[in-house]
Write an enzyme that holds these catalytic residues in place. Structure first.
Site, PDB file in Angstrom:
ATOM      1  N   LYS A  14       0.831  -1.228   0.000  1.00 18.41           N
ATOM      2  CA  LYS A  14       0.000   0.000   0.000  1.00 18.41           C
ATOM      3  C   LYS A  14       0.851   1.257   0.000  1.00 18.41           C
ATOM      4  O   LYS A  14       0.608   2.184  -0.759  1.00 18.41           O
ATOM      5  CB  LYS A  14      -0.814   0.101   1.316  1.00 18.41           C
ATOM      6  CG  LYS A  14      -2.102  -0.608   1.357  1.00 18.41           C
ATOM      7  CD  LYS A  14      -2.804  -0.337   2.688  1.00 18.41           C
ATOM      8  CE  LYS A  14      -2.264  -1.113   3.814  1.00 18.41           C
ATOM      9  NZ  LYS A  14      -1.768  -0.774   4.982  1.00 18.41           N
ATOM     10  N   ARG A  89      -9.592   1.241   9.275  1.00 25.80           N
ATOM     11  CA  ARG A  89      -9.153  -0.125   9.565  1.00 25.80           C
ATOM     12  C   ARG A  89     -10.305  -0.968  10.117  1.00 25.80           C
ATOM     13  O   ARG A  89     -10.148  -2.145  10.319  1.00 25.80           O
ATOM     14  CB  ARG A  89      -8.095  -0.110  10.666  1.00 25.80           C
ATOM     15  CG  ARG A  89      -6.661   0.145  10.283  1.00 25.80           C
ATOM     16  CD  ARG A  89      -6.015  -0.891   9.431  1.00 25.80           C
ATOM     17  NE  ARG A  89      -4.693  -1.316   9.851  1.00 25.80           N
ATOM     18  CZ  ARG A  89      -3.564  -0.682   9.617  1.00 25.80           C
ATOM     19  NH1 ARG A  89      -3.563   0.462   8.977  1.00 25.80           N
ATOM     20  NH2 ARG A  89      -2.414  -1.195  10.012  1.00 25.80           N
ATOM     21  N   ARG A 127      11.168  -6.822   3.875  1.00 25.94           N
ATOM     22  CA  ARG A 127      10.974  -5.363   3.858  1.00 25.94           C
ATOM     23  C   ARG A 127      12.038  -4.606   4.642  1.00 25.94           C
ATOM     24  O   ARG A 127      12.442  -5.017   5.722  1.00 25.94           O
ATOM     25  CB  ARG A 127       9.623  -5.004   4.510  1.00 25.94           C
ATOM     26  CG  ARG A 127       8.449  -5.372   3.691  1.00 25.94           C
ATOM     27  CD  ARG A 127       7.342  -4.371   3.787  1.00 25.94           C
ATOM     28  NE  ARG A 127       6.724  -4.260   5.092  1.00 25.94           N
ATOM     29  CZ  ARG A 127       5.556  -3.655   5.263  1.00 25.94           C
ATOM     30  NH1 ARG A 127       4.911  -3.122   4.240  1.00 25.94           N
ATOM     31  NH2 ARG A 127       5.036  -3.575   6.462  1.00 25.94           N
ATOM     32  N   ARG A 162      11.258  -2.251  10.059  1.00 24.41           N
ATOM     33  CA  ARG A 162      10.239  -1.777  11.000  1.00 24.41           C
ATOM     34  C   ARG A 162      10.140  -2.777  12.134  1.00 24.41           C
ATOM     35  O   ARG A 162      10.216  -3.977  11.911  1.00 24.41           O
ATOM     36  CB  ARG A 162       8.894  -1.712  10.275  1.00 24.41           C
ATOM     37  CG  ARG A 162       8.479  -0.323   9.911  1.00 24.41           C
ATOM     38  CD  ARG A 162       7.269  -0.345   9.051  1.00 24.41           C
ATOM     39  NE  ARG A 162       6.104  -0.944   9.692  1.00 24.41           N
ATOM     40  CZ  ARG A 162       4.871  -0.853   9.199  1.00 24.41           C
ATOM     41  NH1 ARG A 162       4.663  -0.189   8.092  1.00 24.41           N
ATOM     42  NH2 ARG A 162       3.852  -1.410   9.802  1.00 24.41           N
ATOM     43  N   ARG A 173      -1.074  -8.981  13.141  1.00 24.30           N
ATOM     44  CA  ARG A 173      -1.587  -7.906  12.264  1.00 24.30           C
ATOM     45  C   ARG A 173      -2.520  -8.494  11.211  1.00 24.30           C
ATOM     46  O   ARG A 173      -3.550  -7.897  10.881  1.00 24.30           O
ATOM     47  CB  ARG A 173      -0.426  -7.160  11.589  1.00 24.30           C
ATOM     48  CG  ARG A 173       0.268  -6.206  12.533  1.00 24.30           C
ATOM     49  CD  ARG A 173       1.657  -5.859  12.057  1.00 24.30           C
ATOM     50  NE  ARG A 173       1.679  -5.050  10.848  1.00 24.30           N
ATOM     51  CZ  ARG A 173       2.742  -4.948  10.056  1.00 24.30           C
ATOM     52  NH1 ARG A 173       3.842  -5.615  10.319  1.00 24.30           N
ATOM     53  NH2 ARG A 173       2.693  -4.176   9.008  1.00 24.30           N
TER      54      ARG A 173
HETATM   55  P1  AMP Z   1       0.654   0.461   9.177  1.00 21.53           P
HETATM   56  O1  AMP Z   1       1.834   1.357   9.065  1.00 21.53           O
HETATM   57  O2  AMP Z   1      -0.541   0.966   8.407  1.00 21.53           O
HETATM   58  O3  AMP Z   1       0.980  -0.983   8.866  1.00 21.53           O
HETATM   59  O4  AMP Z   1       0.214   0.480  10.731  1.00 21.53           O
HETATM   60  C1  AMP Z   1       1.085   0.041  11.758  1.00 21.53           C
HETATM   61  C2  AMP Z   1       0.288  -0.115  13.058  1.00 21.53           C
HETATM   62  O5  AMP Z   1      -0.278   1.165  13.419  1.00 21.53           O
HETATM   63  C3  AMP Z   1      -0.915  -1.049  12.977  1.00 21.53           C
HETATM   64  O6  AMP Z   1      -0.534  -2.408  13.199  1.00 21.53           O
HETATM   65  C4  AMP Z   1      -1.796  -0.500  14.100  1.00 21.53           C
HETATM   66  O7  AMP Z   1      -1.305  -0.887  15.374  1.00 21.53           O
HETATM   67  C5  AMP Z   1      -1.585   1.008  13.972  1.00 21.53           C
HETATM   68  N1  AMP Z   1      -2.561   1.651  13.058  1.00 21.53           N
HETATM   69  C6  AMP Z   1      -2.313   2.247  11.842  1.00 21.53           C
HETATM   70  N2  AMP Z   1      -3.430   2.735  11.291  1.00 21.53           N
HETATM   71  C7  AMP Z   1      -4.435   2.457  12.169  1.00 21.53           C
HETATM   72  C8  AMP Z   1      -5.847   2.684  12.168  1.00 21.53           C
HETATM   73  N3  AMP Z   1      -6.479   3.291  11.135  1.00 21.53           N
HETATM   74  N4  AMP Z   1      -6.552   2.260  13.255  1.00 21.53           N
HETATM   75  C9  AMP Z   1      -5.955   1.642  14.286  1.00 21.53           C
HETATM   76  N5  AMP Z   1      -4.639   1.369  14.348  1.00 21.53           N
HETATM   77  C10 AMP Z   1      -3.872   1.772  13.296  1.00 21.53           C
END
Ligand code: AMP
Length: 220
Positions: A14, A89, A127, A162, A173
């Protein structure tokens, strides 16, 4: 204002697609994961709590995420629109967000990047990203491999991983994604804004397919 939402399982690419699309269409890239990661720098009790939740692979509470997002949207100006990466989400976030879409009359398109679990499991381990310029890489994807192992092509900085890109956190996740996020596909389909692309092709093929969808929307 154009509003693209990207929905995909973790490690589907994404963020990579969002960056390419923003450059092409002059859109602002808003990643709620990035907003949360920046909020962690505050080092107060709230940020420690957010850090714990993020490294467990669970979702941060809707209040915190919506607050950060709405703050960011309020400051948007001089742009064709924006891409949301990692938001919404869950159904509650989507419903609250749709109120805003209606209030500000955003032109909404949702792109679902579909990637099967076995492909994701492989990708997550490859990654890495550059802390200096933000460029991301994947040693298991041909068009995302750094030219020199572990070094950023753009600025020469050593690449890092990360914290949540490990097998255990990925599994959590992914479970959260299936339980909380996957139902959004039907939710957005029901309001006729959903478009699906396969995320198993190369980065540039996926980018072309998403661009074709957006071009259709820009010409509407
Ligand atoms: P991402 O970078 O989108 O993979 O997000 C990393 C982590 O941030 C996720 O595993 C969640 O813990 C948190 N997170 C990101 N976006 C959201 C969201 N819209 N709602 C809740 N938690 C989020």
């Amino acid at each position: 204002m154009k509003n693209i939402i990207l929905i995909a399982p973790p490690a589907a690419g994404k963020g990579t697609q969002a960056k390419l699309l923003c450059d092409k269409y002059n859109l602002v890239h808003i990643s709620t994961g990035d907003l949360l990661r920046s909020a962690l720098n505050n080092n107060d009790s709230l940020s420690l709590k957010i850090k714990e939740i993020m490294s467990s692979g669970k979702l941060v509470s809707d209040d915190i995420v919506l607050d950060l997002l709405f703050n960011k949207l309020e400051k948007l100006e001089n742009t064709n629109g924006f891409i949301l990466d990692g938001f919404p989400r869950n159904i509650n976030q989507a419903k609250l967000y749709l109120d805003l879409v209606n209030k500000f009359n955003y032109d909404l398109k949702v792109i679902y990047i579909n990637v099967p679990l076995n492909v994701l499991q492989n990708r997550i381990l490859g990654r890495s990203f550059c802390l200096n310029c933000g460029n991301s890489y994947n040693e298991f994807i041909d068009d995302l491999k750094p030219k020199v192992d572990g070094v950023c092509d753009k600025c020469g900085t050593t690449l890092i991983k990360r914290e949540d890109d490990n097998v255990q956190t990925f599994e959590k996740r992914y479970d959260e994604y299936i339980k909380e996020t996957y139902p959004l596909i039907e939710f957005f389909d029901n309001i006729n804004v959903l478009n699906e692309v396969s995320g198993e092709d190369t980065v540039s093929e996926i980018f072309s397919k998403i661009s074709a969808i957006i071009d259709g929307c820009l010409n509407d």
